[in-house]
Design a protein around this motif. Sequence first.
Motif, PDB file in Angstrom:
ATOM      1  N   THR A 106       0.838  -1.199   0.000  1.00  0.00           N
ATOM      2  CA  THR A 106       0.000   0.000   0.000  1.00  0.00           C
ATOM      3  C   THR A 106       0.876   1.254   0.000  1.00  0.00           C
ATOM      4  OG1 THR A 106      -1.760  -1.152   1.184  1.00  0.00           O
ATOM      5  CG2 THR A 106      -1.757   1.249   1.306  1.00  0.00           C
ATOM      6  N   ASN A 107       0.500   2.228  -0.766  1.00  0.00           N
ATOM      7  CA  ASN A 107       1.174   3.518  -0.869  1.00  0.00           C
ATOM      8  C   ASN A 107       2.455   3.474  -1.702  1.00  0.00           C
ATOM      9  OD1 ASN A 107       0.740   6.279  -0.171  1.00  0.00           O
ATOM     10  ND2 ASN A 107       2.507   6.193   1.190  1.00  0.00           N
ATOM     11  N   ASP A 108       2.762   2.348  -2.314  1.00  0.00           N
ATOM     12  CA  ASP A 108       3.899   2.301  -3.232  1.00  0.00           C
ATOM     13  C   ASP A 108       3.602   3.146  -4.468  1.00  0.00           C
ATOM     14  OD1 ASP A 108       5.734   0.788  -1.883  1.00  0.00           O
ATOM     15  OD2 ASP A 108       5.117  -1.122  -2.752  1.00  0.00           O
ATOM     16  N   LEU A 109       4.651   3.700  -5.033  1.00  0.00           N
ATOM     17  CA  LEU A 109       4.537   4.457  -6.274  1.00  0.00           C
ATOM     18  C   LEU A 109       5.174   3.634  -7.389  1.00  0.00           C
ATOM     19  CD1 LEU A 109       3.610   7.139  -7.550  1.00  0.00           C
ATOM     20  CD2 LEU A 109       5.915   8.033  -7.115  1.00  0.00           C
ATOM     21  N   LEU A 110       4.371   3.277  -8.376  1.00  0.00           N
ATOM     22  CA  LEU A 110       4.823   2.392  -9.440  1.00  0.00           C
ATOM     23  C   LEU A 110       4.926   3.118 -10.772  1.00  0.00           C
ATOM     24  CD1 LEU A 110       2.552  -0.699  -8.648  1.00  0.00           C
ATOM     25  CD2 LEU A 110       4.872  -0.252  -7.817  1.00  0.00           C
ATOM     26  N   PHE A 134       9.406  -0.067  -9.292  1.00  0.00           N
ATOM     27  CA  PHE A 134       9.165   0.757  -8.105  1.00  0.00           C
ATOM     28  C   PHE A 134       9.780   2.138  -8.319  1.00  0.00           C
ATOM     29  CE2 PHE A 134       8.948  -3.472  -6.077  1.00  0.00           C
ATOM     30  CZ  PHE A 134       7.751  -3.347  -5.390  1.00  0.00           C
ATOM     31  N   GLN A 135       9.037   3.157  -7.944  1.00  0.00           N
ATOM     32  CA  GLN A 135       9.581   4.512  -7.959  1.00  0.00           C
ATOM     33  C   GLN A 135      10.037   4.954  -6.565  1.00  0.00           C
ATOM     34  OE1 GLN A 135      10.057   4.910 -11.259  1.00  0.00           O
ATOM     35  NE2 GLN A 135       9.280   6.996 -11.194  1.00  0.00           N
ATOM     36  N   ARG A 150       0.036   5.467  -7.865  1.00  0.00           N
ATOM     37  CA  ARG A 150       0.081   5.225  -6.433  1.00  0.00           C
ATOM     38  C   ARG A 150      -0.865   4.084  -6.071  1.00  0.00           C
ATOM     39  NH1 ARG A 150       3.695   6.873  -2.751  1.00  0.00           N
ATOM     40  NH2 ARG A 150       3.598   8.964  -3.642  1.00  0.00           N
ATOM     41  N   VAL A 151      -0.368   3.109  -5.300  1.00  0.00           N
ATOM     42  CA  VAL A 151      -1.198   2.010  -4.827  1.00  0.00           C
ATOM     43  C   VAL A 151      -2.052   2.519  -3.672  1.00  0.00           C
ATOM     44  CG1 VAL A 151      -1.212  -0.338  -3.899  1.00  0.00           C
ATOM     45  CG2 VAL A 151       0.579   0.361  -5.509  1.00  0.00           C
ATOM     46  N   ASP A 152      -3.384   2.416  -3.808  1.00  0.00           N
ATOM     47  CA  ASP A 152      -4.271   2.975  -2.786  1.00  0.00           C
ATOM     48  C   ASP A 152      -4.371   2.047  -1.572  1.00  0.00           C
ATOM     49  OD1 ASP A 152      -6.036   0.933  -3.417  1.00  0.00           O
ATOM     50  OD2 ASP A 152      -7.295   2.181  -4.703  1.00  0.00           O
ATOM     51  N   LYS A 153      -5.193   2.440  -0.594  1.00  0.00           N
ATOM     52  CA  LYS A 153      -5.309   1.694   0.661  1.00  0.00           C
ATOM     53  C   LYS A 153      -5.865   0.300   0.462  1.00  0.00           C
ATOM     54  CE  LYS A 153      -5.837   5.790   3.571  1.00  0.00           C
ATOM     55  NZ  LYS A 153      -6.712   6.489   4.546  1.00  0.00           N
TER      56      LYS A 153
END
Length: 255
Positions: free
Chosen positions: A51-55, A135-136, A89-92
Amino acid sequence: MNRFYIFYSFCLILLSSSCAPRRNLVYFSDLSNKTGNDQLIIADTEPKIQTNDLLSVTINTLSSESNILFSSNTNNINKSGYFEKDGYRVDKEGNINLPVAGLIPLKGLTLEQAQQRMVKTLSNYVKNPIVNIQFQNFRITVIGEVNNPATFNIPNEQINLLEALGMAGDLTVYGKRENVLVIREIDGKRTIVRMNLNNRDVLNSPYFYLKQNDVIYVEPDKSKSIEYSPNNRLMPLVVATISAIAVLSTALLSN
């Protein structure tokens, strides 16, 4: 006069002696002396999407219009309407919101698994899509008793504890190799694990290979606090004073 020499010598020995215990500064000191020490890698080396990763998501199709539509630089709005300039952005709930395709759940997947899922999903809209995900926000932080504490961005999304310490210039002589902390946060849960680098079993730890946003803290040895304590800073002055008194007393008694 002999009593003064004995007293003087005793004071010097007492003040110069160190109360710090002897420490093991050798990594994996419990390894045998054999030329080869083969071990199977059983730890999970691949990071998983959280969660919350930026791809960064790159999609290539046979249609140039579709390529523009799926570009992460345009129309990149997640479920909450939050715009990300450089990626998705990966959401909750563990989803990214892709144009046309909508929400795609990626949480808990490796990058390869996520690419396969997106290819399967996008195949319903375009022919033979090619998906690349990176992954960013894959970074690790090394602090404490290392020569160059800092936060490092990891471009290949795979790094182990020894490599991270090497990037930070290795431990100082005060760093406790038997007590290196790895701090990891996943889904709102923080885990702190102590790693003993004198022991080869650390190679099989699930925390030996680092995940995104891990923090490594190298605890200082007690000898550093003793060396930098205010009392020890006065030790040279105390030794000089005792020396002066001993010399003066010897001179007076010899007359």
